[in-house]
Motif scaffolding. Sequence first.
Motif, short mmCIF file in Angstrom:
data_model
loop_
_atom_site.label_atom_id
_atom_site.label_comp_id
_atom_site.label_asym_id
_atom_site.label_seq_id
_atom_site.Cartn_x
_atom_site.Cartn_y
_atom_site.Cartn_z
N ALA A 113 -20.43 65.61 22.12
CA ALA A 113 -19.93 64.35 23.42
C ALA A 113 -19.10 64.04 24.51
CB ALA A 113 -20.11 63.59 22.89
N THR A 170 -29.27 61.54 18.38
CA THR A 170 -27.95 61.08 18.51
C THR A 170 -27.78 62.18 20.42
OG1 THR A 170 -27.51 61.44 16.54
CG2 THR A 170 -25.42 61.53 18.30
N PHE A 171 -28.71 63.56 20.10
CA PHE A 171 -27.73 64.21 21.30
C PHE A 171 -28.81 63.91 22.80
CE2 PHE A 171 -28.42 68.62 23.79
CZ PHE A 171 -27.32 68.62 24.16
N THR A 174 -21.25 60.15 18.55
CA THR A 174 -21.71 59.07 17.67
C THR A 174 -20.45 58.33 17.36
OG1 THR A 174 -22.67 61.26 16.08
CG2 THR A 174 -21.50 59.48 15.45
N ASP A 214 -9.17 69.65 19.73
CA ASP A 214 -9.89 69.58 18.13
C ASP A 214 -9.52 70.31 17.01
OD1 ASP A 214 -13.64 68.97 18.60
OD2 ASP A 214 -13.01 69.79 16.76
N LYS A 238 -14.32 75.54 18.43
CA LYS A 238 -15.43 75.36 18.85
C LYS A 238 -16.49 76.27 19.16
CE LYS A 238 -16.89 71.25 17.43
NZ LYS A 238 -17.52 70.75 15.97
N CYS A 257 -32.46 69.34 17.44
CA CYS A 257 -33.08 69.28 18.81
C CYS A 257 -33.46 67.65 18.77
CB CYS A 257 -33.75 69.21 17.32
SG CYS A 257 -35.17 71.30 16.61
N THR A 285 -27.67 72.79 14.61
CA THR A 285 -28.93 72.70 15.84
C THR A 285 -28.91 71.40 15.86
OG1 THR A 285 -28.88 74.22 13.66
CG2 THR A 285 -30.70 74.14 15.35
N ILE A 325 -5.85 65.55 15.16
CA ILE A 325 -5.78 63.90 15.57
C ILE A 325 -5.67 62.74 14.59
CG2 ILE A 325 -6.31 61.84 17.24
CD1 ILE A 325 -7.84 64.82 18.41
C1 LIG Z 1 -25.42 69.41 10.96
C2 LIG Z 1 -25.68 68.03 12.06
C3 LIG Z 1 -26.94 68.79 12.80
C4 LIG Z 1 -27.94 67.69 13.73
N1 LIG Z 1 -28.45 67.90 14.27
C5 LIG Z 1 -28.95 67.06 15.39
C6 LIG Z 1 -30.58 67.02 15.77
O1 LIG Z 1 -31.16 67.64 15.60
N2 LIG Z 1 -30.74 66.28 17.05
C7 LIG Z 1 -29.45 65.69 17.35
O2 LIG Z 1 -30.20 64.56 18.38
N3 LIG Z 1 -28.83 64.69 16.30
C8 LIG Z 1 -28.26 65.59 15.62
N4 LIG Z 1 -27.06 65.40 15.62
C9 LIG Z 1 -26.05 64.06 15.36
C10 LIG Z 1 -25.05 64.16 16.21
O3 LIG Z 1 -26.05 64.99 17.63
C11 LIG Z 1 -24.35 65.57 16.10
O4 LIG Z 1 -23.46 65.02 14.92
C12 LIG Z 1 -23.37 65.66 17.60
O5 LIG Z 1 -22.57 66.64 17.25
C13 LIG Z 1 -22.28 64.53 17.78
O6 LIG Z 1 -21.45 64.41 19.00
P1 LIG Z 1 -20.00 63.92 19.03
O7 LIG Z 1 -19.53 64.48 19.79
O8 LIG Z 1 -20.60 62.67 18.96
O9 LIG Z 1 -19.43 64.64 17.50
P2 LIG Z 1 -19.13 66.27 17.05
O10 LIG Z 1 -20.14 67.30 18.03
O11 LIG Z 1 -19.34 66.25 15.75
O12 LIG Z 1 -17.69 66.35 17.72
C14 LIG Z 1 -16.43 65.86 17.03
C15 LIG Z 1 -15.42 66.41 17.02
O13 LIG Z 1 -14.48 66.02 16.30
C16 LIG Z 1 -13.02 66.84 16.21
N5 LIG Z 1 -13.06 66.47 14.90
C17 LIG Z 1 -13.03 65.15 14.37
N6 LIG Z 1 -12.62 64.89 13.68
C18 LIG Z 1 -11.11 65.63 14.04
C19 LIG Z 1 -9.14 65.12 13.63
N7 LIG Z 1 -9.18 64.13 13.20
N8 LIG Z 1 -8.74 65.81 15.03
C20 LIG Z 1 -9.05 66.27 15.68
N9 LIG Z 1 -10.56 66.90 16.02
C21 LIG Z 1 -11.41 66.25 15.20
C22 LIG Z 1 -14.47 67.51 14.77
O14 LIG Z 1 -14.01 69.08 15.35
C23 LIG Z 1 -15.72 67.79 16.45
O15 LIG Z 1 -15.05 69.04 16.96
C24 LIG Z 1 -26.39 66.32 13.99
C25 LIG Z 1 -25.32 66.66 13.39
C26 LIG Z 1 -25.05 67.01 11.84
C27 LIG Z 1 -23.73 67.24 11.08
#
Ligand SMILES: Cc1cc2nc3c(=O)[nH]c(=O)nc-3n(C[C@H](O)[C@H](O)[C@H](O)COP(=O)(O)OP(=O)(O)OC[C@H]3O[C@@H](n4cnc5c(N)ncnc54)[C@H](O)[C@@H]3O)c2cc1C
Length: 386
Positions: free
Chosen positions: A16, A279-280, A267, A39, A43, A51, A49, A118
Amino acid sequence: MSNTNYDYIFAGGGAAALSLLVRMQQEGLLHNKKVLVIDKDQKAHNDRTWCFWEEKEGLFESCVIKTWDKIRFTSPGYDAKLNPQPYKYKMIRSQAFYQYCNDVISKNSNIHFVQQTIVNFENDEVITLEGRYTGTIIFNSSIQYLNKDESKYHYFLQHFKGKFIETEQPFFEEGVATLMDFNINQNNECRFMYILPISKTKALMEFTIFSENLLDKDEYERELNNYIEEKLKYHAYKVTEEEFGVIPMYNQPFIKKINQHVFNIGTNGGASKASTGFTFHFIQEESKHLIAHFKKHPSLSNYHPKSKGRFQFYDGVFLRVMREKKVPAFYLFNCLFRKLPAYLPLKFLSEETTLIQDFKILRVFPTMVFMKAAIRELFKLPTYRP
Ligand SMILES: Cc1cc2nc3c(=O)[nH]c(=O)nc-3n(C[C@H](O)[C@H](O)[C@H](O)COP(=O)(O)OP(=O)(O)OC[C@H]3O[C@@H](n4cnc5c(N)ncnc54)[C@H](O)[C@@H]3O)c2cc1C
């Protein structure tokens, strides 16, 4: 302890944060702005992955490693290869995504990264184990703030274990992504296999469950291995990588704003669709919505996050039907993919259908079960437990 002022702080630098940051950079919204990304992880690796389906080429098209024109849906007594035109199903591996984002962002010397954990937010400050950082606008995708209310909402999880498989001989049907194969033991839950062939000899095979509780580690392993063994029979293969994930499928509206400086995104901001975990796509929609706002207003004081509208209610009904278990969960997906042209359920699940299309779609479900669940959902009545 350091304390530095930033215009924008991204607390969490995953999908995100990077999606929004890249768009802000490309739209020229970061000119003369001081930006910090915090972070706990570096990263740079394939930690997931993604989709999703898309009609046209998206911003991250150059990161797409595989596109499928056909999708497969399989359940007891039904097996179909479907053409979801105008949608295509796509795969992005996170390493390519992180690399792409870093390439764009590294052109701006005002964007800084720190690898720290954090622990909290206080007014306009992000507190990490190592320091405090002040930001006028803070986007939080790291720490989740949600007071669950089990009496009103449903809390499912999409949890899955996947393996990247490489066979010695061509085996996979390269052009077809199997979104759901329900021909496995359901254990009175919603369980399916997901098969994404990247080539004739390579595929990601994933055991996926929609349920309220996680399984023991061994069970993911056992179910997935049994399926792979049965599918590949006498074909020699090796496992090259594995992934495990848990995605919230909560119909509770997520908190969008912690205080006047801290905004939840991704998320943590409710971007995971409650009925599917996808979610993507919603992360991209959220960042486009924020960019449209920033183009008109420099601050977020009068920002209104995109409303899910009636789709929030549909998700609630769907989760309630899954919880009440009056019909097997696979039957619900069966109704969607068997009775409708394939693009329509996808459009519905992307929350892009018109009201008339919604009626056409909702009619495919067992009427009485859905009507009763919809009424109970509307009045937030306790969930019937089988
Ligand atoms: C294995 C996996 C596969 C997925 N596949 C799909 C898919 O195919 N299609 C789909 O639509 N969605 C999918 N998802 C769901 C969603 O798209 C992903 O989780 C997506 O990465 C969410 O984005 P985000 O930025 O909200 O969270 P994240 O990408 O997880 O980013 C959050 C960041 O915060 C950091 N963070 C967390 N806590 C702390 C802290 N206390 N201090 C510092 N940094 C911290 C983490 O390291 C991370 O980099 C998947 C999720 C997972 C886990």
